[in-house]
Enzyme design. Structure first.
Site, mmCIF file in Angstrom:
data_model
loop_
_atom_site.group_PDB
_atom_site.id
_atom_site.type_symbol
_atom_site.label_atom_id
_atom_site.label_comp_id
_atom_site.label_asym_id
_atom_site.label_seq_id
_atom_site.Cartn_x
_atom_site.Cartn_y
_atom_site.Cartn_z
ATOM 1 N N ARG A 73 54.387 -53.205 143.522
ATOM 2 C CA ARG A 73 52.634 -53.659 143.294
ATOM 3 C C ARG A 73 52.091 -54.039 144.323
ATOM 4 O O ARG A 73 52.382 -54.940 145.090
ATOM 5 C CB ARG A 73 52.456 -55.346 142.273
ATOM 6 C CG ARG A 73 52.114 -54.922 140.890
ATOM 7 C CD ARG A 73 51.068 -53.781 140.496
ATOM 8 N NE ARG A 73 49.792 -54.046 140.831
ATOM 9 C CZ ARG A 73 49.166 -55.048 140.327
ATOM 10 N NH1 ARG A 73 49.339 -55.632 138.861
ATOM 11 N NH2 ARG A 73 47.456 -55.473 140.621
ATOM 12 N N GLY B 157 51.456 -64.420 142.144
ATOM 13 C CA GLY B 157 52.862 -63.657 142.277
ATOM 14 C C GLY B 157 53.862 -65.062 143.473
ATOM 15 O O GLY B 157 53.398 -64.624 144.903
ATOM 16 N N HIS C 19 64.430 -60.157 145.121
ATOM 17 C CA HIS C 19 63.880 -61.065 145.104
ATOM 18 C C HIS C 19 64.264 -62.133 142.897
ATOM 19 O O HIS C 19 63.762 -63.698 142.992
ATOM 20 C CB HIS C 19 62.250 -61.153 144.783
ATOM 21 C CG HIS C 19 61.622 -60.953 146.117
ATOM 22 N ND1 HIS C 19 60.753 -61.920 146.442
ATOM 23 C CD2 HIS C 19 61.102 -59.943 146.457
ATOM 24 C CE1 HIS C 19 60.431 -61.379 147.779
ATOM 25 N NE2 HIS C 19 60.826 -60.159 147.461
ATOM 26 N N ARG D 93 55.428 -68.877 134.987
ATOM 27 C CA ARG D 93 55.334 -67.534 133.900
ATOM 28 C C ARG D 93 56.107 -67.519 132.411
ATOM 29 O O ARG D 93 56.739 -68.170 132.707
ATOM 30 C CB ARG D 93 55.486 -66.329 134.431
ATOM 31 C CG ARG D 93 54.507 -65.686 135.530
ATOM 32 C CD ARG D 93 54.944 -63.852 135.662
ATOM 33 N NE ARG D 93 56.374 -64.327 136.021
ATOM 34 C CZ ARG D 93 57.158 -63.498 135.532
ATOM 35 N NH1 ARG D 93 57.346 -63.213 134.836
ATOM 36 N NH2 ARG D 93 58.632 -64.030 135.857
ATOM 37 N N LYS E 81 62.462 -68.714 131.809
ATOM 38 C CA LYS E 81 62.267 -69.942 132.606
ATOM 39 C C LYS E 81 62.110 -70.942 131.500
ATOM 40 O O LYS E 81 62.350 -72.540 132.024
ATOM 41 C CB LYS E 81 60.367 -69.700 132.300
ATOM 42 C CG LYS E 81 59.998 -68.357 133.547
ATOM 43 C CD LYS E 81 60.347 -69.382 135.132
ATOM 44 C CE LYS E 81 59.235 -68.153 135.914
ATOM 45 N NZ LYS E 81 60.047 -68.048 137.516
ATOM 46 N N ARG F 281 53.569 -59.668 130.421
ATOM 47 C CA ARG F 281 54.145 -58.915 129.989
ATOM 48 C C ARG F 281 53.828 -59.304 128.100
ATOM 49 O O ARG F 281 54.703 -59.218 127.534
ATOM 50 C CB ARG F 281 56.154 -59.130 129.979
ATOM 51 C CG ARG F 281 56.067 -58.631 132.259
ATOM 52 C CD ARG F 281 57.250 -59.048 132.633
ATOM 53 N NE ARG F 281 56.949 -59.476 133.253
ATOM 54 C CZ ARG F 281 59.065 -59.460 134.527
ATOM 55 N NH1 ARG F 281 59.539 -59.729 133.173
ATOM 56 N NH2 ARG F 281 58.614 -59.007 135.579
ATOM 57 N N ASP G 54 66.086 -68.627 138.101
ATOM 58 C CA ASP G 54 65.633 -68.357 138.880
ATOM 59 C C ASP G 54 66.439 -67.635 140.179
ATOM 60 O O ASP G 54 67.189 -68.528 140.218
ATOM 61 C CB ASP G 54 64.553 -69.300 138.801
ATOM 62 C CG ASP G 54 63.234 -68.863 138.606
ATOM 63 O OD1 ASP G 54 63.191 -67.620 138.992
ATOM 64 O OD2 ASP G 54 62.447 -69.615 138.713
ATOM 65 N N ASP H 168 101.402 -45.712 160.149
ATOM 66 C CA ASP H 168 100.328 -46.129 158.544
ATOM 67 C C ASP H 168 99.502 -45.492 158.496
ATOM 68 O O ASP H 168 98.241 -46.548 159.295
ATOM 69 C CB ASP H 168 101.051 -47.711 157.079
ATOM 70 C CG ASP H 168 102.921 -47.061 157.228
ATOM 71 O OD1 ASP H 168 102.948 -46.815 155.925
ATOM 72 O OD2 ASP H 168 103.215 -47.875 158.354
HETATM 73 C C1 GDG Z 1 60.428 -63.938 141.370
HETATM 74 C C2 GDG Z 1 61.595 -64.577 141.346
HETATM 75 C C3 GDG Z 1 61.538 -66.048 143.591
HETATM 76 C C4 GDG Z 1 52.364 -69.509 139.199
HETATM 77 N N1 GDG Z 1 50.669 -69.677 137.540
HETATM 78 C C5 GDG Z 1 49.788 -70.120 138.508
HETATM 79 C C6 GDG Z 1 50.412 -69.630 140.142
HETATM 80 N N2 GDG Z 1 51.532 -69.867 139.898
HETATM 81 C C7 GDG Z 1 51.835 -68.828 141.135
HETATM 82 C C8 GDG Z 1 52.336 -70.043 141.833
HETATM 83 C C9 GDG Z 1 53.925 -69.382 142.392
HETATM 84 C C10 GDG Z 1 54.385 -68.172 141.497
HETATM 85 O O1 GDG Z 1 53.157 -68.264 141.082
HETATM 86 C C11 GDG Z 1 55.218 -67.645 140.989
HETATM 87 O O2 GDG Z 1 56.627 -68.135 141.631
HETATM 88 P P1 GDG Z 1 57.745 -67.664 141.644
HETATM 89 O O3 GDG Z 1 58.725 -68.067 142.251
HETATM 90 O O4 GDG Z 1 58.098 -68.535 139.743
HETATM 91 O O5 GDG Z 1 57.846 -66.488 141.185
HETATM 92 P P2 GDG Z 1 57.791 -65.112 140.950
HETATM 93 O O6 GDG Z 1 57.223 -64.602 140.999
HETATM 94 O O7 GDG Z 1 58.082 -65.465 138.765
HETATM 95 O O8 GDG Z 1 59.285 -64.316 141.433
HETATM 96 C C12 GDG Z 1 61.720 -65.754 141.451
HETATM 97 C C13 GDG Z 1 60.067 -65.542 143.658
HETATM 98 O O9 GDG Z 1 60.352 -63.685 143.194
HETATM 99 C C14 GDG Z 1 59.983 -65.816 145.340
HETATM 100 O O10 GDG Z 1 61.425 -64.439 146.346
HETATM 101 O O11 GDG Z 1 61.111 -67.415 143.582
HETATM 102 O O12 GDG Z 1 62.907 -66.259 141.320
HETATM 103 O O13 GDG Z 1 61.589 -63.913 140.120
HETATM 104 O O14 GDG Z 1 53.388 -69.188 143.888
HETATM 105 O O15 GDG Z 1 52.254 -71.116 142.348
HETATM 106 N N3 GDG Z 1 49.164 -69.920 140.717
HETATM 107 C C15 GDG Z 1 47.846 -70.531 139.608
HETATM 108 N N4 GDG Z 1 48.021 -69.480 138.437
HETATM 109 C C16 GDG Z 1 48.702 -69.946 137.672
HETATM 110 O O16 GDG Z 1 48.048 -69.929 136.697
HETATM 111 N N5 GDG Z 1 47.071 -69.936 140.684
#
Ligand code: GDG
Length: 731
Positions: free
Chosen positions: A10, A29, A166, A274, A279, A312, A373, A501
């Site tokens: 994306r 994300g 990731h 998410r 999770k 999703r 994760d 060898d």
């Molecule tokens: C992958 C891997 C790895 C979430 N809900 C809201 C919101 N968020 C923000 C958080 C954080 C981000 O989204 C989520 O970060 P994650 O680390 O959980 O990452 P994923 O997007 O699942 O993706 C993961 C990552 O890639 C990086 O390499 O860490 O393990 O699965 O920033 O704060 N932000 C707001 N509202 C929400 O409701 N504003």
């Protein structure tokens, strides 16, 4: 350096059609957050899907979108709704995502999804190839694009390609259940640098590559035919400054006051993720229920604010999960709610960033308990946003972030009792202890923030490219081979230093089976019959075997890496006088590792002991080798012996004896018009070092070497010798 092209499934933005045209808003994300900052600062192009299918927009719309993307230094890969269904929702999210997070039962294995995955990776490749040129750097992100590195490499071999995953890379036992495992590994291996969040994922990847593709590795480099690929851990981070400063803004402070007022100054436990089965949300709600059961003194004194952002939502598994979570929240709230107190506030929404930051700074505890994760950025954001150093992070030990955040409370996310007790411990933790731990973790995140992560990756990628071009592999191409043949023909005094060898003969199951075949004997005979040619077999084998195999031929033999020597028509004599009593101490250790490693065996040579593992499971052998070497190193410290890594053999022998020393007698003080030295393993490196730029030194196999050139395998070596013999006959 050329330009930098970032690639992800994306693009970091959401599109919305407004009467005046398309509106672009930044997306939420982990990856978007991490690279958006880098993209804003740097001079990169970002290639990805704009988030809208070709069915949803007209040709005019596409033009409009492309214009908006170009202004933001982006290029869109336009995908159909079928592509999205099969490649994105299908192969990426129903096959790879569950499998790589160890949810094997959730992983579907649909051939049609795989076909779509290949097709869409091709679409990405062709879009990138419209802008990519030799000298450019391409940084590809994540599991949607595993095949892309190889596709690009095939078209422009000189590109500098980095790949970062990731999500976790699973153990090879899990990975190998994937029907398309080899294509996926080959696809990733098209990159020069492959990055993961943790060292565990690096090891899992290396082990899959070794088992499934047979590529060996050393010190984080995988030797893949003609190419060397670096694999390393780069733990992703966050924009520390932003999370550290933003909570002090007026808007966030206002939100925070509102939250505190609404919870009526109760203690707050927060979690945000998410809505995804990785999770651990149901387990967390159950654990919180168990905590309320076990510690009634906290009734009415604490509130869990559980934010789950929709994700999703069309996929059945996710709908089932949502229902399960809602049912569990209902059960816990139904059981414990009192007038004026609801134990769980459940929010199934994306909340605005100000609210998120307010929640971080208002919470006493952050409960982050994924079942798996890759990293988990929320955990780092929570710590970074607490410039007061207060608040306790309870973190799953199965999140990549746990490796770096060692000072927080770790829990096994499957252990409900464990989490319940950790919640209690967190709520009870004295302020000074919180400050002590958070200070250390904040400092660590500050030092290695997201910019550092990105620049570290890009500069490592450049470094690899430099290593490859400076040291590189120099294949014996036609020009070099022709020059070699010309030099040979013009020389009167010609020296051949040939290992046996892996150089003149392929490896067999046991060393005894590698008897010289008639074809080899015949070509060597032709070689030594030519006037002016001097042949030395430079082997690690024992002298008796070499005598049996070559004793009747008019050539020189160096045995046991230089312990013994036999001149043409002469007798064996020792080059070095050696003492061998150490063998009695070392042999039992080697034998004990034979028992632990089926297929390994010990060979006793005149002045050395060899532990062979060519017939053993390579993974099992590698696991034993480091422990065995550690034990041996401790034992040999005051013996005059050393440990040598050969090709699938570990050899212990007297120090100071090596092939380099042994061939010196031939190369120094004597005038050769032509020298050819060929060998296939580390023991031959000493010989190449002595030769330096003299003559032609060739390492068999494509690996870092002091030799000037590389040939692929035994067949190519034999072919070269045949050509040398033939050139003179022809001339
Ligand atoms: C992958 C891997 C790895 C979430 N809900 C809201 C919101 N968020 C923000 C958080 C954080 C981000 O989204 C989520 O970060 P994650 O680390 O959980 O990452 P994923 O997007 O699942 O993706 C993961 C990552 O890639 C990086 O390499 O860490 O393990 O699965 O920033 O704060 N932000 C707001 N509202 C929400 O409701 N504003």
């Amino acid at each position: 350096m050329g330009k930098l092209i970032l690639v992800s499934n994306r693009l970091p933005m959401n599109l919305k059609k407004e009467p005046k045209g398309y509106e672009f808003t930044p997306s939420i994300g982990g990856l978007a957050t991490a690279l958006a900052h880098y993209h804003k600062e740097g001079k990169s192009i970002w290639v990805g899907w704009p988030g809208i299918t070709t069915q949803e927009c007209s040709k005019e719309d596409i033009k409009d979108i492309m214009k908006g993307l170009t202004e933001r230094r982006c290029r869109g890969v336009f995908l159909s709704s079928q592509d999205i269904e099969d490649y994105y929702e299908g192969f990426s999210n129903k096959t790879i995502w569950p499998l790589f997070h160890y949810f094997i039962n959730h992983a579907s294995m649909e051939e049609s999804d795989w076909i779509a995955y290949k097709r869409v990776n091709e679409k990405f490749a062709s879009e990138i190839l419209k802008v990519a040129k030799k000298g450019d750097t391409i940084w590809i992100h994540d599991y949607h694009l595993f095949l892309l590195p190889r596709m690009l490499r095939k078209k422009i071999p000189e590109l500098s390609i980095g790949f970062f995953l990731h999500i976790p890379f699973p153990s090879s036992e899990v990975f190998r259940t994937l029907p398309w495992r080899n294509e996926i590994l080959q696809g990733i291996m098209g990159a020069d640098l492959i990055g993961f969040h943790t060292y565990d994922y690096v090891l899992h990847f290396i082990s899959s590559v070794r088992r499934l593709l047979g590529y060996e590795n050393s010190l984080g480099y995988i030797h893949a035919g003609a190419r060397t690929v670096k694999v390393r851990a780069f733990p992703i981070s966050i924009d520390f400054d932003h999370y550290s400063k933003a909570p002090a803004s007026k808007e966030v402070l206002k939100e925070k006051q509102q939250i505190l007022k609404r919870v009526e100054n109760r203690k707050i436990i927060m979690s945000i993720d998410r809505m995804d089965y990785t999770k651990g949300i149901p387990q967390r709600i159950r654990a919180y229920g168990r905590f309320l059961e076990k510690y009634p003194e906290y009734h009415e004194k604490v509130t869990l604010i559980n934010v789950a952002s929709p994700s999703r939502i069309h996929v059945d598994t996710y709908q089932d999960l949502k229902l399960e979570v809602e049912q569990l929240v209902g059960e816990v709230n139904g059981k414990f709610t009192r007038l004026g107190w609801v134990p769980i506030w459940y929010i199934f929404q994306n909340i605005p960033e100000n609210q998120l930051l307010a929640l971080y700074s208002a919470s006493d505890v952050a409960l982050i308990t994924p079942l798996r994760d890759g990293m988990n950025l929320t955990a780092k954001e929570y710590i970074a946003s607490r410039s007061d150093h207060h608040g306790v992070l309870v973190l799953s030990e199965l999140a990549g972030a746990a490796k770096e955040l060692g000072e927080c409370l770790h829990v096994n996310p499957h252990n409900i009792e464990d989490i319940a007790d950790a919640i209690f411990q967190a709520l009870e933790m004295p302020g000074e202890k919180q400050v002590r731990s958070n200070r250390i973790m904040r400092e660590r995140i500050r030092k290695y923030d997201v910019d550092r992560w990105a620049s570290d990756f890009v500069s490592e990628l450049q470094r690899i490219k430099e290593i490859q071009t400076v040291k590189g592999y120099s294949k014996m191409d036609k020009t070099i081979t022709d020059k070699l043949l010309k030099d040979y023909v013009h020389g009167d005094r010609r020296l051949f230093l040939l290992d046996y060898d892996g150089t003149l003969i392929k490896f067999k199951g046991t060393p005894d089976e590698a008897v010289p075949d008639p074809e080899l004997r015949s070509v060597l005979r032709s070689l030594i019959e030519k006037k002016g040619n001097e042949l030395v077999i430079v082997s690690g084998r024992d002298k008796d075997t070499l005598e049996r195999w070559f004793g009747d031929m008019d050539l020189n033999i160096i045995a046991e890496h230089g312990v013994w020597f036999k001149p043409r028509k002469g007798k064996w004599s020792m080059i070095e006088q050696l003492e061998d009593s150490w063998k009695e101490k070392i042999r039992p250790v080697l034998e004990s590792y034979v028992i632990k490693t089926p297929g390994a065996f010990v060979e006793e040579k005149g002045h050395s002991l060899a532990w062979h593992y060519r017939k053993a499971d390579q993974n099992q052998a590698q696991a034993q080798i480091s422990e065995m070497k550690e034990t041996l190193h401790n034992m040999i410290s005051n013996l005059n012996v050393g440990i040598l890594n050969g090709n699938r053999v570990i050899e212990i022998k007297n120090i100071g004896v090596n092939k380099g020393r042994a061939v010196r007698k031939w190369t120094e003080g004597r005038d050769w018009d032509f020298i050819l030295a060929v060998g296939d393993d580390w023991t031959d490196e000493d010989m190449f070092e002595v030769l330096l730029e003299k003559g032609y030194s060739i390492r068999v196999g494509y690996t870092d070497s002091r030799a000037r050139f590389n040939l692929k395998n035994v067949d190519e070596v034999r072919d070269l010798i045949r050509r040398i013999v033939g050139v003179e006959d022809a001339g």
